[in-house]
Design an enzyme around this catalytic site. Structure first.
Site, PDB file in Angstrom:
ATOM      1  N   GLU A  58       0.856  -1.200   0.000  1.00 28.38           N
ATOM      2  CA  GLU A  58       0.000   0.000   0.000  1.00 28.38           C
ATOM      3  C   GLU A  58       0.879   1.233   0.000  1.00 28.38           C
ATOM      4  O   GLU A  58       2.020   1.189   0.476  1.00 28.38           O
ATOM      5  CB  GLU A  58      -0.843   0.042   1.290  1.00 28.38           C
ATOM      6  CG  GLU A  58      -1.828  -1.080   1.415  1.00 28.38           C
ATOM      7  CD  GLU A  58      -2.459  -1.102   2.818  1.00 28.38           C
ATOM      8  OE1 GLU A  58      -2.412  -0.084   3.538  1.00 28.38           O
ATOM      9  OE2 GLU A  58      -2.974  -2.164   3.186  1.00 28.38           O
ATOM     10  N   LYS A  95       2.334   4.550   1.396  1.00 28.27           N
ATOM     11  CA  LYS A  95       2.503   5.063   2.763  1.00 28.27           C
ATOM     12  C   LYS A  95       2.237   6.563   2.717  1.00 28.27           C
ATOM     13  O   LYS A  95       3.065   7.352   2.261  1.00 28.27           O
ATOM     14  CB  LYS A  95       3.913   4.762   3.263  1.00 28.27           C
ATOM     15  CG  LYS A  95       4.125   5.149   4.710  1.00 28.27           C
ATOM     16  CD  LYS A  95       5.465   4.609   5.202  1.00 28.27           C
ATOM     17  CE  LYS A  95       5.721   4.920   6.667  1.00 28.27           C
ATOM     18  NZ  LYS A  95       5.623   6.306   7.011  1.00 28.27           N
ATOM     19  N   ASP A 112       1.859  10.272   3.679  1.00 29.73           N
ATOM     20  CA  ASP A 112       2.646  11.073   4.618  1.00 29.73           C
ATOM     21  C   ASP A 112       1.734  12.070   5.332  1.00 29.73           C
ATOM     22  O   ASP A 112       1.520  13.187   4.879  1.00 29.73           O
ATOM     23  CB  ASP A 112       3.739  11.813   3.829  1.00 29.73           C
ATOM     24  CG  ASP A 112       4.821  12.343   4.748  1.00 29.73           C
ATOM     25  OD1 ASP A 112       4.773  12.039   5.961  1.00 29.73           O
ATOM     26  OD2 ASP A 112       5.710  13.052   4.256  1.00 29.73           O
ATOM     27  N   TYR A 144      -6.622   2.378   6.470  1.00 23.88           N
ATOM     28  CA  TYR A 144      -5.859   1.241   5.939  1.00 23.88           C
ATOM     29  C   TYR A 144      -5.735   0.076   6.904  1.00 23.88           C
ATOM     30  O   TYR A 144      -5.082  -0.907   6.608  1.00 23.88           O
ATOM     31  CB  TYR A 144      -4.456   1.697   5.526  1.00 23.88           C
ATOM     32  CG  TYR A 144      -3.782   2.633   6.517  1.00 23.88           C
ATOM     33  CD1 TYR A 144      -3.386   2.198   7.762  1.00 23.88           C
ATOM     34  CD2 TYR A 144      -3.558   3.967   6.184  1.00 23.88           C
ATOM     35  CE1 TYR A 144      -2.776   3.050   8.661  1.00 23.88           C
ATOM     36  CE2 TYR A 144      -2.944   4.828   7.084  1.00 23.88           C
ATOM     37  CZ  TYR A 144      -2.556   4.365   8.320  1.00 23.88           C
ATOM     38  OH  TYR A 144      -1.970   5.210   9.217  1.00 23.88           O
ATOM     39  N   LYS A 188      10.952   2.706   2.901  1.00 22.61           N
ATOM     40  CA  LYS A 188      11.008   4.174   2.850  1.00 22.61           C
ATOM     41  C   LYS A 188      11.742   4.608   1.587  1.00 22.61           C
ATOM     42  O   LYS A 188      12.825   4.109   1.292  1.00 22.61           O
ATOM     43  CB  LYS A 188      11.752   4.714   4.074  1.00 22.61           C
ATOM     44  CG  LYS A 188      11.015   4.499   5.395  1.00 22.61           C
ATOM     45  CD  LYS A 188       9.814   5.398   5.533  1.00 22.61           C
ATOM     46  CE  LYS A 188      10.150   6.777   5.991  1.00 22.61           C
ATOM     47  NZ  LYS A 188      10.144   7.004   7.396  1.00 22.61           N
ATOM     48  N   CYS A 243      12.350  49.925   1.808  1.00 24.29           N
ATOM     49  CA  CYS A 243      11.803  49.156   0.682  1.00 24.29           C
ATOM     50  C   CYS A 243      12.774  49.204  -0.501  1.00 24.29           C
ATOM     51  O   CYS A 243      13.191  50.293  -0.905  1.00 24.29           O
ATOM     52  CB  CYS A 243      10.456  49.750   0.289  1.00 24.29           C
ATOM     53  SG  CYS A 243       9.836  49.100  -1.262  1.00 24.29           S
ATOM     54  N   CYS A 268      11.056  51.472  -3.380  1.00 24.23           N
ATOM     55  CA  CYS A 268      10.745  52.904  -3.292  1.00 24.23           C
ATOM     56  C   CYS A 268      11.435  53.585  -2.114  1.00 24.23           C
ATOM     57  O   CYS A 268      11.235  54.772  -1.885  1.00 24.23           O
ATOM     58  CB  CYS A 268       9.246  53.121  -3.190  1.00 24.23           C
ATOM     59  SG  CYS A 268       8.556  52.647  -1.605  1.00 24.23           S
ATOM     60  N   CYS A 302       6.048  47.166   2.744  1.00 31.17           N
ATOM     61  CA  CYS A 302       6.146  48.552   2.330  1.00 31.17           C
ATOM     62  C   CYS A 302       4.725  49.099   2.391  1.00 31.17           C
ATOM     63  O   CYS A 302       3.825  48.532   1.786  1.00 31.17           O
ATOM     64  CB  CYS A 302       6.685  48.633   0.906  1.00 31.17           C
ATOM     65  SG  CYS A 302       6.591  50.310   0.276  1.00 31.17           S
ATOM     66  N   CYS A 350       4.100  52.711  -4.008  1.00 33.38           N
ATOM     67  CA  CYS A 350       5.342  51.987  -4.281  1.00 33.38           C
ATOM     68  C   CYS A 350       5.221  51.343  -5.667  1.00 33.38           C
ATOM     69  O   CYS A 350       4.199  50.693  -5.950  1.00 33.38           O
ATOM     70  CB  CYS A 350       5.549  50.916  -3.216  1.00 33.38           C
ATOM     71  SG  CYS A 350       6.935  49.834  -3.610  1.00 33.38           S
TER      72      CYS A 350
HETATM   73  S1  IVH Z   1      -0.223   0.373   8.646  1.00 34.89           S
HETATM   74  C1  IVH Z   1       0.658  -1.794  12.526  1.00 34.89           C
HETATM   75  N1  IVH Z   1      -0.615   1.469   6.317  1.00 34.89           N
HETATM   76  O1  IVH Z   1       2.960   5.110   8.539  1.00 34.89           O
HETATM   77  C2  IVH Z   1       0.636  -1.176  11.207  1.00 34.89           C
HETATM   78  N2  IVH Z   1       0.451   2.764   7.985  1.00 34.89           N
HETATM   79  O2  IVH Z   1       5.127   3.875  11.002  1.00 34.89           O
HETATM   80  C3  IVH Z   1       0.013   0.125  11.245  1.00 34.89           C
HETATM   81  N3  IVH Z   1       0.977   5.062   7.309  1.00 34.89           N
HETATM   82  O3  IVH Z   1       2.257   5.594  11.847  1.00 34.89           O
HETATM   83  C4  IVH Z   1       0.313   1.022  10.138  1.00 34.89           C
HETATM   84  N4  IVH Z   1       0.144   4.923   5.266  1.00 34.89           N
HETATM   85  O4  IVH Z   1       0.635   6.598  10.293  1.00 34.89           O
HETATM   86  C5  IVH Z   1      -0.120   1.636   7.550  1.00 34.89           C
HETATM   87  N5  IVH Z   1      -1.095   2.353   4.208  1.00 34.89           N
HETATM   88  C6  IVH Z   1      -0.594   2.497   5.437  1.00 34.89           C
HETATM   89  C7  IVH Z   1      -0.021   3.711   5.868  1.00 34.89           C
HETATM   90  C8  IVH Z   1       0.493   3.807   7.152  1.00 34.89           C
HETATM   91  C9  IVH Z   1       0.739   5.718   6.164  1.00 34.89           C
HETATM   92  C10 IVH Z   1       1.680   5.641   8.471  1.00 34.89           C
HETATM   93  C11 IVH Z   1       1.051   5.371   9.806  1.00 34.89           C
HETATM   94  C12 IVH Z   1       2.169   4.843  10.685  1.00 34.89           C
HETATM   95  C13 IVH Z   1       3.378   5.025   9.863  1.00 34.89           C
HETATM   96  C14 IVH Z   1       4.288   3.816   9.967  1.00 34.89           C
END
Ligand code: IVH
Length: 660
Positions: free
Chosen positions: A109, A111, A113, A219, A307, A401, A404, A419, A424
């Site tokens: 999936e 991740k 942010d 998720y 990551k 400024c 001017c 300004c 200006c």
């Molecule tokens: S699963 C026990 N799935 O990433 C597993 N986490 O450290 C629980 N995050 O704090 C997390 N997308 O906030 C999972 N598709 C995804 C995610 C996801 C973002 C974040 C989550 C977690 C951090 C992993």
């Protein structure tokens, strides 16, 4: 139909349309039709307050600002994940799993942010939402989370208890827009969408959260009553069936190689996604092994986060350029040694404001770490102190400024420096366009295109120059005929007679909109009285707050502004508040406002009507005297037509109050 049946039908319909609109990106009806349903529901609930329920779509924003968020002890701990940074580390993870699981399949999936959150539904209603906190105890942010439109307040199926985990985030485009607005208003900018999401969810006033365009994906299932699911794939499909927002980019992978392909694919594609991701989460698909695999102190052994390499680069800050924006904000820009990052070569980056430079201690000559905020805008993360030679130069805010030479001004509530000279050169076009606008001096025919030419041809280099223009000069402009030139001259001339509040509005003093300008003009009567008035005196006037008082005093302290005002006077521009008994002019009249107005927010227009003695109501009835109709009006405009009520478009409205 009985009222409560109709209310329930409306709620179900609206909830369904919200799901299609926000989660499936597939609106089933027009905004207008949606609005009409919502209005009908609001009206019925207003008439029958005893029928209002917490899962009604009208109840997203509610509750008063809090002093502090209550703690929330999670029933099911929110674990975090171990990280993998290479294929080798993924293989290692796979090997450990294989000791227990033959031929493991994984769900990969995105991740997201953002900010991790737990959502709790009871009897299908969203009853609680809490931040992760330390995984055991988080903060109860229910009221804020309820404002997020793609999180259903009610699930599409009957479920007695459900706990899910997800991520709150702000889409890139909304993040960039918010930062633009912040910068334009002299406020703080956010480093990345994650910080905004986290800051917005932790606002003590839910109405602020509601204004931020937050979104969510879920998720993970933490708990469900009376149902056993045995795979992650099943969970994702099930959550989606409940109309919870599930990111649809997930993929079932039959082995770790497929997982790695997925990781590489999205490492490439991440910049094309409308939200930020910082990696891929890999979860063992079958649940049966989860408990056997168990967990370490903080993370489960059945999942891992791959990551992405951080898209950060080092470069040298060669110089700082200082520019004045169109609203007078003086902003520093970093001139960088060009460096390639996330697909483009970057040579400049906004440094936003001088407070930030000081806070981060950025110096000319520094090696700096840069990234792209919102995946798009180059931004300096920090200087690399460890690489300093001692030759670096501190960056000081300018005292004058650069365009001017006026002394710069800093407001108490801002990080920006500005300004304040209305003439200006950097601000002039904006100043002129605003000066001529309807709610200000209302000079018909003097729009952005003409202003552009007047400034370019150097016919106007200050606001007061407008009143010097003659017929032959105007004729020189592109596409300006004999007749339009005469009309424009006439409009400029007529504007000299406007009452003082129009002129005060036209000066574009910060925080002083049309309504405040009116209040000030009524109290001070003559522009000369603005020159010596103190903040204390201004604050005694009803409705004049600290920021407004500070702004007026700073504006009139700028010698160039005083010169402009003297010059306007010399050209015969009226500087007194012509006293007709204004306050009663709209007295006894009832207004309804619908649609979007160009010159006023809904609130400003309402305040304006009220300040002139009128009344504003929500719904059109026979008692309504006027309906003010902006763009994309709702059903109220039609109702007004049916009832034969006077309909005013925005210019008509401005005319009506302009006569005041
Ligand atoms: S699963 C026990 N799935 O990433 C597993 N986490 O450290 C629980 N995050 O704090 C997390 N997308 O906030 C999972 N598709 C995804 C995610 C996801 C973002 C974040 C989550 C977690 C951090 C992993």
């Amino acid at each position: 139909m009985e009222v409560n049946k109709r209310i329930e039908a409306l709620r179900a319909e609206i909830t369904k349309y919200e799901h299609y609109y926000y989660n499936l990106d597939n609106p089933l009806i027009s905004d207008r039709e949606f609005d009409n349903l919502m209005q009908e529901l609001i009206k019925l609930e207003q008439e029958h307050p005893n029928l209002v329920t917490i899962d009604s779509p009208t109840q997203r924003v509610g509750g008063k600002p809090m002093d502090k968020f209550p703690d929330y002890a999670h029933r099911h701990p929110l674990l975090s994940l171990d990280n993998a940074f290479s294929f080798a580390e993924l293989l290692d993870f796979d090997q450990k799993i294989k000791k227990l699981v033959p031929n493991p399949s994984y769900v990969a999936e995105l991740k997201i942010d953002g900010l991790s959150i737990s959502l709790i539904y009871e009897n299908s209603q969203l009853i609680r939402a809490a931040t992760r906190g330390d995984g055991l105890v988080g903060e109860d942010v229910t009221l804020n989370i309820r404002t997020i439109k793609n999180i259903p307040l009610k699930l599409s199926e009957d479920i007695s208890r459900l706990e899910v985990r997800g991520e709150i985030f702000m889409p890139k485009k909304d993040f960039l827009k918010l930062n633009d607005e912040q910068e334009e208003q002299g406020g703080k900018v956010f480093a990345n969408p994650r910080n905004v999401a986290s800051g917005s969810v932790r606002q003590l006033d839910p109405s602020i959260t509601a204004k931020r365009k937050l979104s969510a994906f879920v998720y993970d299932l933490l708990y469900i009553e009376g149902l056993s699911l045995s795979e992650q794939v099943e969970i994702l499909s099930y959550l989606q069936k409940l109309h919870l927002p599930v990111n649809d980019k997930w993929q079932l992978c039959n082995n770790i190689e497929e997982v790695y392909d997925y990781c590489l694919k999205y490492q490439e594609l991440r910049h094309d996604l409308p939200y930020e991701i910082d990696g891929i989460v890999i979860k063992l698909n079958p649940f049966s092994y989860r408990s056997q695999l168990g967990e370490t102190a903080k993370s489960p052994r059945w999942a891992i986060a791959y990551k992405f390499p951080a898209e950060e680069k080092e470069t040298i800050l060669n110089d700082v350029e200082i520019n004045v924006g169109r609203t007078g904000i003086i902003a520093p820009t970093a001139i960088l040694k060009p460096v390639s990052i996330a697909g483009t070569v970057v040579g400049r980056a906004s440094l936003h404001n001088f407070d930030l430079i000081k806070e981060k201690d950025i110096r000319i000559g520094d090696t700096v770490l840069i990234h792209k905020a919102g995946d798009i805008i180059p931004d300096i993360i920090r200087p690399m102190g460890e690489k300093r030679t001692g030759e670096e130069k501190t960056i000081h805010p300018p005292t004058n400024c650069p365009a001017c030479n006026s002394l710069v001004v800093k407001f108490a509530d801002e990080v920006a420096i500005r300004c304040e000279n209305i003439n200006c050169p950097a601000r002039l076009k904006e100043s002129l366009i605003f000066f001529a606008s309807k709610s200000a001096m209302d000079i018909e025919g003097l729009g952005p295109a003409i202003v552009e030419q007047l400034v370019k041809e150097k016919l106007v280099s200050s606001i007061d120059d407008l009143y010097k223009l003659n017929h032959s000069q105007l004729l020189e402009l592109e596409r300006m005929g004999e007749k339009s030139a005469l009309n424009l001259l006439n409009a400029i001339n007529v504007s000299k007679e406007r009452p003082l509040h129009k002129l005060i509005t036209a000066l574009g003093i910060r925080h002083i909109g049309a309504k405040t300008a009116y209040t000030l003009a009524e109290h001070l009567q003559n522009i000369d009285n603005f020159k010596h008035v103190t903040e204390e005196e201004l604050k005694k006037i009803p409705d004049i707050g600290d920021k407004m008082a500070e702004s007026v005093v700073k504006f009139f302290a700028e010698p160039r502004n005083l010169e402009t005002i003297e010059s306007l006077k010399a050209f015969g521009v009226n500087v007194v508040q012509v006293s007709i008994n204004n306050k009663t002019t709209l007295s006894g009249l009832s207004f309804v406002i619908t649609g979007t107005l160009e010159n006023y927010t809904r609130k400003e227009a309402e305040e304006l009507v009220v300040s002139l003695g009128g009344k504003v109501t929500n719904s059109v009835s026979k008692k309504t005297n006027y309906v003010i109709v902006g763009s994309e009006p709702g059903s109220k405009a039609e109702k007004a037509k049916e009832l034969g009520i006077n309909i005013l478009n925005e210019p008509d409205f401005i005319n009506l109050i302009g006569k005041v």
